[in-house]
Write an enzyme that holds these catalytic residues in place. Structure first.
Site, PDB file in Angstrom:
ATOM      1  N   HIS A 197      11.643  15.324   1.348  1.00 18.64           N
ATOM      2  CA  HIS A 197      11.668  15.780  -0.038  1.00 18.64           C
ATOM      3  C   HIS A 197      11.842  14.601  -0.989  1.00 18.64           C
ATOM      4  O   HIS A 197      12.578  13.663  -0.690  1.00 18.64           O
ATOM      5  CB  HIS A 197      12.840  16.730  -0.259  1.00 18.64           C
ATOM      6  CG  HIS A 197      12.572  18.109   0.254  1.00 18.64           C
ATOM      7  ND1 HIS A 197      13.576  18.992   0.528  1.00 18.64           N
ATOM      8  CD2 HIS A 197      11.427  18.756   0.527  1.00 18.64           C
ATOM      9  CE1 HIS A 197      13.047  20.126   0.970  1.00 18.64           C
ATOM     10  NE2 HIS A 197      11.739  20.004   0.980  1.00 18.64           N
ATOM     11  N   GLU A 244      21.073  19.923   0.348  1.00 18.92           N
ATOM     12  CA  GLU A 244      20.722  18.752   1.133  1.00 18.92           C
ATOM     13  C   GLU A 244      21.175  17.518   0.379  1.00 18.92           C
ATOM     14  O   GLU A 244      21.563  17.605  -0.807  1.00 18.92           O
ATOM     15  CB  GLU A 244      19.213  18.722   1.428  1.00 18.92           C
ATOM     16  CG  GLU A 244      18.342  18.623   0.188  1.00 18.92           C
ATOM     17  CD  GLU A 244      16.848  18.836   0.501  1.00 18.92           C
ATOM     18  OE1 GLU A 244      16.539  19.605   1.432  1.00 18.92           O
ATOM     19  OE2 GLU A 244      16.018  18.244  -0.194  1.00 18.92           O
TER      20      GLU A 244
END
Lengths: 397, 289, 397, 289
Positions: free
Chosen positions: B246, B209
């Protein structure tokens, strides 16, 4: 949590790290008073959580209390990068012999703190050439040690025999102590000023790890999030406002990003990022939908891959919210994983047929958003969208 | 074969009596994980799901051979729990807990290095050696044995992609969640090396990511690998400067961008899927099915 | 450096470790005043650096200010193990449900701190049976951690669900913090009292590493050494007063002990231990000799094996002192090592023939001490000596 | 052969420009020690006694192969200096400095263990592999090559005993000063194991003193040794409760007594000399001269 400069300097001062004389004010009169107390030329600095305030004219100098008052009047009410200036820091103007740069932050790849220093301070560190930057990782179990600090000081071109050498070594030790004891992600001094034989932190940028705020009761709190993002955070939801018109809710940061990517791929524009995490009940789901609806989307996609999250819980919560609140826009739901069949049965009762695959659900959500856009005449809320005309929000759904 | 854990791994669950700990203990047992002990500050001396519960890890270790621990302790006690496991000599510690302060994470990772142990997480769904052992929280039905190794930074996205693989009949050797936080125990490179050495693994899926430079570092190692790697990177559409759920998923100062990662991986010979569901298609091609 | 109980408790209180209400006093009136402030039964504790004050009657109880005053009058002026009672600590009398023992000290063999705990507190730890003592080494790089403390608490028989469990875990963390931050060699709480749902340090024994005092400016100073030992310490000499009549000076702790042993072997009794270390110049040598002469020895042995110490330096210093001050007792010198010949030549000028071997020099020193004893009639200052009659100190030498 | 250091050991002197550092650098050079570099906070970039002086250890290590460091830095900077050497990867660090705070000593010893290095001292005269390499401060003339290993807690007493050996024509393989402080890097057992493994060493002299239990622990290992051990323990005449110069030389709570140590050693088969000069006599017997 980013802290205002004046707060960072208060923390510095508590640990005995040298900062300029001065204090925070909120009015021109106070600014004049602090300038009078200092009794010499002062600097008046806008307190905003942006690094570019100098270029934006957010820092002014004055030679006397009257000048300080005038400067404060000008600054208060200014807007810097969209942030209103409501607080000022009035400080003694330092005689600057040299400006250094010093920071400690976390290198996630190395899994340890890294100290960054440069003899070329005063400008944005991004603008400092790599060759002028000194980077030194700090082993967690070793911590900062004099030999490390001494070496960095030397590499900044400051001789061991200079009056600043020992002060800088001490300052680096103190800064590391602040970094660890205050759970900081970043402590930055730019510029770190050499003034006569003194070393003074002329600026302070301190960011505290949000996850550690619970054990830092003595630190002041700064709210950087929008009201909506904060409401989401308080519910355990990760919410970010975006510019599009498709509301998004998913469970897990990765899959939420994946959902945004898929929507974009099919020509849609997400209105938000909302990671509902693993365990959102009815209240959380209601709140999540409320946050999404506040973005006035044209359609909503809910993408759930049930792991910890149980599909029936999500479906039940959604059905209940829908019954109570109604749902002003079409909602597309993708639902697989733990207790998937039970979940789908519940959704069926409120007239929703869940999708099996994310890409199919995403396609449908984009289609619905665009379709509606083509019906009515309302202006797009999303920037850069190509759709020309949008429809009134349907109340049917 | 599999990497890190397998059918012979004896597992302890730290925090077995909490709501999450107990639910996932049931799930792990159902998957076939050999859980031999649990710890609970308040329930030591009892038995839960047939598993003996101890006051602390050392006592459990004195009574059982324990190879690995999975931690379900809230964030403010998670560092202590991880250090406890490491100090007791456990060499694989899976920290499921999220919201752990980053300084705590650095302390745990540093101590693990000192004692030569492996920390998976924090903020991970865990690790599954399909059909053999599951430590963590992923849903059981989606993990079937096979020859694809999977390593990822995020959880549900991994289920999504593994679910696709499984739906197409492609099983997994081991699926590893490194954890979504900025400081985690394992790197992509650590896990890729394990897969490269594992005879059962024929191809690897890397699920990355935006943010950080883990994918860029992985690219360097992938150049040396003999096994094919397929990747998906989440966050193509994410704006800069915003933290996407996150702690690590943020594009800062122009670093950690989607395109930078895709370029690095592509140059290393990785096939990068544009959407999650494409991963299974590409893997099928790669494996020549 | 041993600290008085009240000082230890002040340190405890600074770190938030719970101690009884009360404070230090130096007079009966003050004791009455503190008792009045506390407003209930009090305990009055002699502040002496000895562990056995309870048995010696150094602790008294009182129900009211008058009683406290009377008790203080009795205690002040008492002597406990040779130490005069000059300071008292007046504290609230605790309701004691249970007495625990807790300490952290340094295990030299293990090279790390060791925590010692027992559910059997209140008595001298030496009297606690080994099976009731819990010992847990603390890894320096790991430090105290909750899981360690929790385990110790449990092994003391205190359930996790008891009201004391969390308080004890916190207290152990705090005590370890004090131990490390204050450079302690020992922090001991005995008894650590459970009183209702509270945990209170009813005593405090804290010993600080002498070598680290330079970086502990905030700690009070306690002088435990005799005036002579202190004078020696300030000069970098390690000096211990003994009971015999042969003055001893050597360079190095081991060789000084070896010299004492050799003297003893040949029937002598050393009057002191004096390790002059590696680099004692004229001033140090003069002071060393002064310290030794203050013990009124019958003879003196100087035993130098020159390593860092250079023999000529020692000889020059001795010769100079001898010329200036004279030397009232016979001196035997053994001198070998670095610059040995130069040193011996200097000694020869002041009438001294240096010995080659330690045992020969020791034999001679004993002989001189005993010889002189047999000449005159003065009573021996040494205890347990067999020599019956001693001579007047000769002024010739 | 010798233990720990020999004629191929390349040495750095930390604090080479101080009075003690410079004097002993001269002495070590005169003995034949291969000193390749020194450090000095104020004299970096210069040359002293023909030795290049650097600002810090890392820079020196970048320019020379360095095996061992000997530290002549005052007590308040000694911990920092030792950590600096260890962090730079030096595996043998001799800390001559005395009066170092005991918490600093524990920190240094713990870090040395972590990086797999050996600390000799603090508060030691150093180590001499006779005729090959001297690191520390003992007087040169008394150390001649031979087959007796010597390990000691105190300095001048060691010179005394080694002087006696040398006077009798008995040379030494290596003489190790563990240091007189309560916390030091090496134990008797560590050094005895090295001597046991060293083919050149035929017998060992152990010079102990009252306080602690190092001699008692050594006794346990000596039972396993094939080589004869002769000991002298200083402090037979010392009263209890008084610190005899060394931080560790104190009989506390009835532990660390002379008699306890002599008994333990004697039971392990060690011949214990009553006076220092007897050691050489006993060694002569033991070696069959």
């Amino acid at each position: 949590m980013k802290m205002f400069e004046y707060m960072g300097k208060e923390v510095f001062a508590q640990f005995g790290l040298p900062v300029p004389k001065g204090r925070m004010v909120k009015s021109p009169d106070e600014a004049a008073q602090v300038a009078a107390e200092i009794g010499g030329p002062v600097v008046i600095k806008s307190q905003v959580l942006s690094g570019k305030r100098g270029k934006a004219g957010g820092i002014k100098f004055a030679d006397n209390p009257e000048g300080a008052k005038a400067a404060a009047e000008e600054l208060l009410g200014m807007t810097i990068q969209g942030l209103p200036v409501e607080i000022l820091l009035v400080e003694e103007k330092l005689l600057i012999d040299k400006e250094l740069y010093l920071s400690i932050t976390i290198d996630g790849a190395a899994k340890k703190p890294v100290l960054i220093a440069s003899a070329h301070g005063g400008m944005e560190i991004e603008e400092v050439a790599e060759e002028y930057m000194i980077k030194k990782h700090i082993e967690v179990e070793l911590g900062m040690q004099d030999f490390i600090a001494r070496d960095v000081v030397r590499r900044m071109g400051i001789s061991f025999n200079s009056p600043h050498s020992q002060a800088l070594v001490k300052l680096m030790n103190t800064l590391y102590k602040i970094f660890t004891e205050k759970d900081a992600e970043l402590v930055e001094i730019n510029p770190l000023v050499l003034s006569g034989d003194k070393v003074i932190a002329a600026d302070a940028k301190v960011t505290i790890d949000d996850e550690a705020l619970y054990r830092q009761p003595d630190l002041p709190r700064v709210e950087e999030r929008t009201a909506t993002e904060k409401a989401a955070h308080d519910l355990g939801l990760a919410f970010v406002e975006l510019d599009g018109d498709i509301g998004v809710m998913a469970n897990g940061a990765g899959i939420t990003m994946g959902t945004l990517d898929t929507l974009t791929y099919y020509g849609g524009k997400p209105a938000n990022f909302l990671d509902a995490g693993g365990g959102t009940g009815e209240e959380g789901t209601a709140k999540a939908l409320e946050l999404i609806l506040a973005r006035k989307p044209k359609s909503i996609i809910i993408n759930i891959f049930g792991g910890i999250t149980r599909c029936d819980d999500v479906a039940r919560a959604f059905a209940s919210v829908k019954k109570k609140m109604g749902m002003p826009v079409p909602v597309v739901i993708r639902l697989v994983g733990t207790n998937q069949e039970a979940g789908r049965a519940i959704l069926k009762e409120v007239g929703i047929e869940a999708y099996d695959f994310m890409q199919d659900a995403a396609k449908k959500a984009v289609e619905l958003a665009n379709q509606k856009s083509e019906v009515g005449g309302q202006r797009s809320e999303g920037r850069g969208r190509k759709a020309e005309a949008r429809g009134q929000r349907s109340e049917r759904f | 074969m599999a990497i890190i854990i397998d059918e012979n791994t004896h597992v302890i669950v730290q925090g077995i009596s909490g709501k999450q700990g107990l639910f996932h203990t049931q799930q792990m047992l159902a998957y076939g994980t050999k859980i031999v002990a649990g710890t609970s500050a308040s329930k030591g001396g009892t038995t839960l799901e047939g598993i003996p519960v101890y006051d602390n890890v050392r006592t459990a270790c004195a009574n059982h051979t324990i190879d690995a621990s999975v931690i379900f302790i809230p964030a403010n006690g998670a560092k202590d729990a991880a250090l406890e496991a490491l100090e007791a000599g456990i060499k694989v510690v899976v920290v499921v807990t999220e919201h752990i302060p980053v300084h705590d994470e650095m302390a745990v990772v540093a101590y693990a290095k000192r004692v030569g142990a492996m920390v998976i997480g924090p903020n991970t769904f865990g690790i599954v050696s399909s059909g053999k052992c599951k430590m963590g929280i992923p849903p059981n039905p989606f993990f079937i044995p096979g020859s694809v190794g999977v390593v990822a930074r995020s959880g549900t996205l991994t289920y999504e992609i593994v679910g696709n693989l499984t739906a197409q009949g492609i099983g997994q050797s081991t699926v590893v969640g490194m954890g979504g936080d900025r400081v985690v125990g394992l790197t992509f490179v650590d896990v890729l090396k394990e897969f490269e050495a594992d005879p059962e693994t024929k191809a690897v899926v890397l699920i990355g990511e935006i943010g950080g430079n883990a994918e860029e570092e992985a690219s360097q190692y992938i150049r040396e690998m003999t096994k094919p790697v397929v990747a998906y990177i989440a966050g193509k559409s994410a704006p800069a400067g915003k933290r996407m759920g996150h702690a690590g998923a943020i594009i800062e100062r122009g670093k950690g961008t989607y395109q930078g990662k895709v370029n690095a991986l592509t140059e290393a010979g990785v096939k990068v899927a544009e959407l999650p569901f494409e991963v299974a298609e590409i893997i099928k091609d790669v494996l020549g099915r």
